[in-house]
Write a protein that holds these residues in place. Structure first.
Motif, PDB file in Angstrom:
ATOM      1  N   LYS A   1      -3.945 -31.706  10.891  1.00 52.26           N
ATOM      2  CA  LYS A   1      -3.494 -30.420   9.821  1.00 52.26           C
ATOM      3  C   LYS A   1      -2.782 -31.455   8.554  1.00 52.26           C
TER       4      LYS A   1
ATOM      5  N   ALA B   1       0.721 -17.564   7.052  1.00 52.84           N
ATOM      6  CA  ALA B   1       0.479 -17.386   8.447  1.00 52.84           C
ATOM      7  C   ALA B   1      -0.575 -18.755   8.697  1.00 52.84           C
ATOM      8  N   GLU B   2      -0.897 -19.267   8.302  1.00 57.16           N
ATOM      9  CA  GLU B   2      -1.629 -20.267   8.556  1.00 57.16           C
ATOM     10  C   GLU B   2       0.034 -21.466   8.967  1.00 57.16           C
TER      11      GLU B   2
ATOM     12  N   GLU C   1       2.491 -20.242   9.989  1.00 60.22           N
ATOM     13  CA  GLU C   1       2.275 -20.139  11.766  1.00 60.22           C
ATOM     14  C   GLU C   1       1.619 -20.491  12.982  1.00 60.22           C
ATOM     15  N   ARG C   2       0.251 -20.206  12.535  1.00 58.54           N
ATOM     16  CA  ARG C   2      -0.916 -20.722  12.993  1.00 58.54           C
ATOM     17  C   ARG C   2      -0.624 -22.402  13.687  1.00 58.54           C
ATOM     18  N   SER C   3      -0.252 -22.986  12.983  1.00 63.43           N
ATOM     19  CA  SER C   3      -0.648 -24.368  12.646  1.00 63.43           C
ATOM     20  C   SER C   3       1.157 -24.850  14.285  1.00 63.43           C
TER      21      SER C   3
ATOM     22  N   ARG D   1       8.301 -18.342  13.443  1.00 64.34           N
ATOM     23  CA  ARG D   1       7.175 -17.104  13.138  1.00 64.34           C
ATOM     24  C   ARG D   1       7.231 -16.833  11.744  1.00 64.34           C
TER      25      ARG D   1
END
Ligand code: CAA
Length: 258
Positions: free
Chosen positions: A155, A169-170, A172-174, A179
């Motif tokens: 990433k 959102a990406e 946080e996913r990463s 948060r």
């Protein structure tokens, strides 16, 4: 209270707030911003009444990077002789937990500044990236090292080699954003989290931050030795006795920072 040119500084209870304030340049990080942030965070760090720091920007930008206009004409030797960005390491070294409350752009040095903090609270409007490659350079405030540790090689390489931005959102996913919260709630959420942290025992907070930091650069066995040392040392604090007595007595602990 000290006057700063490029930031707003405020104390709310046990929390120190630093707001980057160069709206005309999307909070681009020039030498004066560095000077101001380092001075303000160090003053909070030296204050035993402060248990957490929040660093934030504006709705539009946490910070859109190092100030390109300030760097443009410099040679490689100039950058070395200035130790351009070198003083940011003083900010990264503060003992007090720091929350980055990020809305809008956190690009280049802005993303790197957020990564010098302990917790990254992202508004759903946040956009993270390391676009230095678009300028013919690479991240210079720790991005290649801290981003890789946060999100892993693939990433980090995707972001650093392409210069693209990722949304909240990406992030946080990463594993970059701790948060994500609605943009309208960002400062309230950051304040609530900072109040919670600032209510803990100061020696325990310093110890927790020190061992977390060490985990990024030590082999496991060494890190475990340090953890054991810090953990056992905390049994010599009044706050440990208070915290455990409060648990037994089913009440909220009253930590004194010693
Ligand atoms: N340095 C200096 N000025 C900056 C800046 C930066 N990093 N980012 C934005 N600004 C200035 C713009 O020049 C502009 O000023 P003027 O009105 O005087 O022209 C003002 O802020 C508003 O910016 P834009 O008009 O560009 O706003 P936009 O909404 O069209 O675009 C943006 C926003 C996509 C963030 C765009 O400003 C941008 O791409 N900024 C640069 C991002 C970047 O490359 N960051 C990395 C910098 S290098 C670095 O950080 C090195 C390192 O590792 C430490």
């Amino acid at each position: 209270m000290t006057e700063y040119e490029t930031i707003l500084v405020e104390t709310r209870g046990r929390v120190g707030w630093i707001t980057l304030n160069r709206p005309e340049a999307l909070n681009a990080l020039n030498t004066q911003v560095c000077r101001d942030v380092v001075a303000a965070s160090s003053a909070f760090d030296d204050d035993r009444e402060i248990g957490a720091i929040v660093l934030t920007g504006s709705d539009r930008a946490f910070a859109a990077g190092a100030d390109i206009k300030e760097m443009e004409a410099k040679s490689g030797l100039d950058m070395i002789m200035d130790d351009h960005f070198g003083d940011w390491s003083d900010f990264a070294a503060v003992r007090t937990p720091v929350i980055a409350a990020v809305a809008g752009y956190a690009l280049g040095g802005g993303c790197e500044l957020a990564m010098m903090c302990d917790i990254i609270l992202a508004a759903d409007s946040a956009k993270f990236g390391q676009p230095e490659i678009n300028l013919g350079v690479i991240p210079g405030m720790g991005g290649s090292q801290r981003l890789l540790r946060a999100v892993g090689y693939y990433k980090a390489a995707d972001l650093i080699l392409s210069g693209r931005m990722m949304d909240a959102a990406e992030a946080e996913r990463s594993g970059l954003a701790s948060r994500v919260v609605p943009a309208a709630d960002l400062l309230d959420e950051a304040g609530a989290l900072a109040d919670t942290i600032a209510g803990k025992s100061l020696p325990a907070l310093y110890g927790a931050k020190a061992v977390l930091d060490a985990a990024l650069e030590t082999p496991l066995a060494e890190g475990l030795r340090l953890e054991k040392h810090v953990f056992t040392s905390l049994f010599d604090t009044e706050d440990q006795k208070e915290g455990m007595a409060a648990f037994r007595e089913k009440r909220t602990p009253d930590f004194r920072g010693r």
